[in-house]
Write a protein that holds these residues in place. Structure first.
Motif, short mmCIF file in Angstrom:
data_model
loop_
_atom_site.label_atom_id
_atom_site.label_comp_id
_atom_site.label_asym_id
_atom_site.label_seq_id
_atom_site.Cartn_x
_atom_site.Cartn_y
_atom_site.Cartn_z
N VAL A 80 0.84 -1.26 0.06
CA VAL A 80 -0.13 -0.01 0.02
C VAL A 80 1.03 1.23 -0.06
CG1 VAL A 80 -1.39 1.22 1.37
CG2 VAL A 80 -1.93 -1.08 1.03
N MET A 84 0.98 4.04 -2.72
CA MET A 84 1.01 5.60 -2.40
C MET A 84 2.23 6.34 -2.86
SD MET A 84 -0.52 5.24 1.36
CE MET A 84 -0.95 6.76 1.76
N SER B 160 -4.25 -0.95 -4.08
CA SER B 160 -5.02 -0.22 -3.02
C SER B 160 -4.42 0.96 -2.45
CB SER B 160 -5.16 -1.22 -1.90
OG SER B 160 -5.76 -2.37 -2.42
N GLY B 161 -3.03 0.95 -2.56
CA GLY B 161 -2.28 2.10 -2.12
C GLY B 161 -2.53 3.33 -3.11
N VAL B 162 -2.34 2.88 -4.35
CA VAL B 162 -2.66 3.86 -5.40
C VAL B 162 -4.07 4.69 -5.29
CG1 VAL B 162 -3.15 4.18 -8.11
CG2 VAL B 162 -1.09 2.98 -7.23
N LEU B 164 -6.30 4.50 -2.76
CA LEU B 164 -6.45 5.47 -1.76
C LEU B 164 -5.66 6.57 -1.77
CD1 LEU B 164 -7.23 5.13 1.31
CD2 LEU B 164 -4.90 4.12 2.02
N ALA B 165 -4.48 6.81 -2.15
CA ALA B 165 -3.66 8.06 -2.72
C ALA B 165 -4.46 8.94 -3.58
CB ALA B 165 -2.38 7.82 -3.23
N LEU B 166 -5.08 8.46 -4.70
CA LEU B 166 -5.96 9.29 -5.62
C LEU B 166 -7.17 9.72 -4.98
CD1 LEU B 166 -5.56 6.84 -8.79
CD2 LEU B 166 -4.31 8.70 -8.10
N ARG B 168 -7.35 10.37 -1.49
CA ARG B 168 -6.92 11.43 -0.73
C ARG B 168 -6.50 12.84 -1.14
NH1 ARG B 168 -5.84 9.42 4.74
NH2 ARG B 168 -7.48 7.92 5.33
#
Lengths: 333, 309
Positions: A80, A84, B160-162, B164-166, B168
């Protein structure tokens, strides 16, 4: 190399009580406070938690839009965070050192290091600092693992002061970082401001007879104790705080090899694969000299003791350092 | 907690009443962003993907033919109709993100990347050969590849990280991950599924290439995955089951994302390993194949015959 953003005050101008109040706590606490400060200044900074406890209030309540808890899922934590970071964020991923380096090793290798992404993996409970928790929570193999990961910068602050400096000095690091912290408060090594330079060993004590190269809170403070005792024996020991394990300060190691009788390495990590191994790798190729590695032997610790006691039992102690240094300077016979 | 989803039939098929109007679809998305193909073009494109996969299978080390062919239709629809991409600007900030979690289907990915112009078609001939950027599993240095994959169980966390970042950062892009069904035996997939479900990432789509086979045989004989829809739903996901070789049905599913606002979507695409080449269809041995010139000709004959039918 990133330069520190903290302005160094003239030596001796910092009143000790304030200093003590600011830094006389666990490096982990200073780290967390510093992270909140960084995140307030830079919206790209995200705190990615894996249910560590404390971050959810200290950071999460303060900056909820920059806080993510992925739960007790360390492999997922790495993936994750990498995702990010790929979008342009600066995630600080938090877990216990052993869980980052061994449980989530593949995600750390492939997703974080493999993509050269600016994920800051901030680990606590490193070395034997989780003492009473037992061997599942001891992490004495983490440096051996993470320093073999391409692109990874590996930093081990010696105390709370250096922790703040290291966090700020790596804030803009374009690639991944492994920041290795302990758990409880450890002795303060630094009592006044100084200039932290990433990748450059800090000379704590000058000396010409032998060199002590240490990393981590107790190893560095033990090396300083040994320096005093050795001075009393007429031995001048250079003390280097090797806060950056990767990239290693090869020049400082080679100068030590050429200018002193030998090197004693001190770490709260296995003698295999850690600081001692890294130093030995450098001198073996370029300036062969005696290297005495003091660290944790090839065994597990399956009984309760606090960090310092376990280290002493493992053979990491001022006395061992003194004996090793003396034997390099004055070989028996 | 009871929701409408909990009672939705696991086999609910998308309501496809007729061909989607491609021109209207394209008018609705940002200019120059979505895949440029019309619905009627997809069959030809998918056929070509299969041919290119077989060609790559003639390279000295062969390729993962079975899983590439089962993914071919999914990838064709995604890259030509769904994903908002700019091949001339792979790092376009508003793009959709795609992660080939089942990295061994790299040949099918390279085929659609070449069709979309991320790489030259001529480069496909270098597949798996010394000096090539086209490895058996995707390398990040290849334009259009967001993350290198190959070790299974990584892609959904990355996506998922992508996502979530998009979310946020208030960006429009979506994150897609294509997973193998055997890959779902990796525990890390479910760590990611749990997190994405918890955060209600409705800009995240997991597509499962449910071809039912892994190296040793049936997924259900190895370590069973069913009831698969229930498993995803219990992790907070909306699920859609679809025939993974029905181009119009896939297009319709992807056109109506998210399936349920506030939830990530799992598209469970029923597929056939080796699909399109009778020689390989439904055969576990199609997993990784090196095609001799003779085998390639037989495979192509079968592929063309199946197409003509």
């Amino acid at each position: 190399m990133t330069t520190p953003t903290i302005e160094a005050a003239p030596p001796g101008t910092v009143p000790e009580p304030d200093w003590q109040e600011r830094y006389g706590v666990a490096s982990r606490d200073v780290y967390r406070r510093t992270l909140v400060e960084l995140a307030r200044e830079d919206p790209r900074v995200f705190c990615v938690d894996s249910d560590m406890g404390g971050l959810e209030t200290l950071f999460g309540e303060e900056l909820p839009a920059q806080y993510v808890n992925v739960g007790i899922a360390e492999a997922n934590l790495m993936g994750v965070s990498a995702g990010m970071a790929a979008t342009g964020l600066l995630p600080y991923a938090h877990t216990i050192s052993g869980f980052a380096a061994t449980r989530a090793c593949e995600q750390l290798k492939v997703d974080v290091a493999g993509n050269d992404l600016p994920v800051r993996v901030v680990v606590t409970h490193a070395g034997l600092s989780a003492g009473h928790y037992g061997p599942t929570h001891h992490a004495v193999d983490d440096l051996a693992i993470v320093r073999t990961l391409p692109n990874m910068t590996v930093v081990v602050p010696a105390d709370a002061v250096e922790t703040e400096y290291a966090v700020r000095a790596t804030a803009d690091l374009p690639g991944p970082l492994f920041l290795r912290l302990g758990r409880a408060a450890t002795p303060l090594v630094h009592h006044e401001p100084y200039e932290f330079r990433l990748g450059e060993a800090r000379l704590l004590r000058a000396g010409d007879d032998v060199t002590l190269v240490a990393t981590g809170p107790y190893p560095v403070s033990m090396a300083l104790e040994a320096h005093e005792a050795l001075a009393g024996m007429g031995i001048s020991a250079r003390v280097l705080n090797m806060h950056t394990i990767k990239p290693l300060d090869r020049d400082a190691v080679l100068r030590a090899a050429r200018e002193t009788a030998g090197i004693v390495t001190v770490e709260d990590h296995l003698v295999a694969g850690g600081l001692g191994a890294a130093v030995a790798e450098v001198v073996t190729e370029e300036a062969p000299c005696r290297v005495h590695r003091i660290g944790v032997p090839d065994r597990f610790f399956d009984h309760v003791a606090d960090e310092r006691e376990l280290l002493v039992e493992a053979g990491v102690s001022p006395e061992r350092i003194i004996r090793a240094a003396a034997s390099l300077v004055r070989p028996a016979g | 907690m009871t929701t409408a989803l909990d009672t939705a039939p696991a086999t609910a098929a998308p309501d496809v009443t007729g061909p989607v109007d491609g021109a209207a679809r394209e008018a609705a998305v940002p200019p120059g962003a979505a895949g440029p193909a019309g619905l009627a073009d997809l069959a030809d494109l998918a056929h070509e993907v299969r041919e290119l996969v077989l060609r790559m299978g003639t390279s000295p080390h062969g390729t993962h033919v079975g899983g590439s062919l089962s993914s071919a239709d999914i990838l064709t629809v995604l890259y030509h109709r769904v994903l908002r991409l700019r091949p001339e600007d792979p790092a376009w900030a508003e793009r959709d993100w795609f992660v080939l979690s089942k990295g061994h289907a790299s040949a099918a990915l390279y085929a659609v990347l070449a069709q979309r112009g991320f790489i030259d078609r001529a480069e496909l001939d270098t597949y798996s050969r010394p000096g090539s950027r086209l490895a058996g599993h995707p390398l990040r240095r290849l334009p259009g590849v967001e993350f290198p994959t190959g070790s299974l169980g990584h892609g959904l966390s990355l996506a998922s990280g992508v996502a979530l970042a998009l979310r946020r950062t208030g960006r429009a892009g979506r994150a897609f991950a294509l997973l193998g069904d055997g890959e779902l035996q990796e525990g890390s997939v479910w760590e990611a599924a749990m997190t994405a479900g918890h955060y209600g990432l409705d800009n995240l789509v997991a597509v499962v290439d449910r071809n039912g086979l892994q190296i040793t045989g049936s997924t259900e004989d190895c370590v069973g995955l069913e009831p698969l829809g229930e498993r995803w739903r219990s992790f907070g996901w909306a699920t859609v089951e679809v025939d993974g070789h029905d181009l119009a049905a896939l297009d319709e599913v992807f056109a109506s994302l998210p399936h349920t606002p506030g939830r990530p979507t799992a598209v469970l695409a029923r597929t056939v390993k080796g699909r399109g080449v009778p020689l390989f269809e439904g055969k576990k041995k199609s997993h990784s194949v090196q095609l001799s010139p003779r085998l390639f000709q037989r495979a192509m004959t079968g592929l063309n015959a199946r197409r003509a039918r």
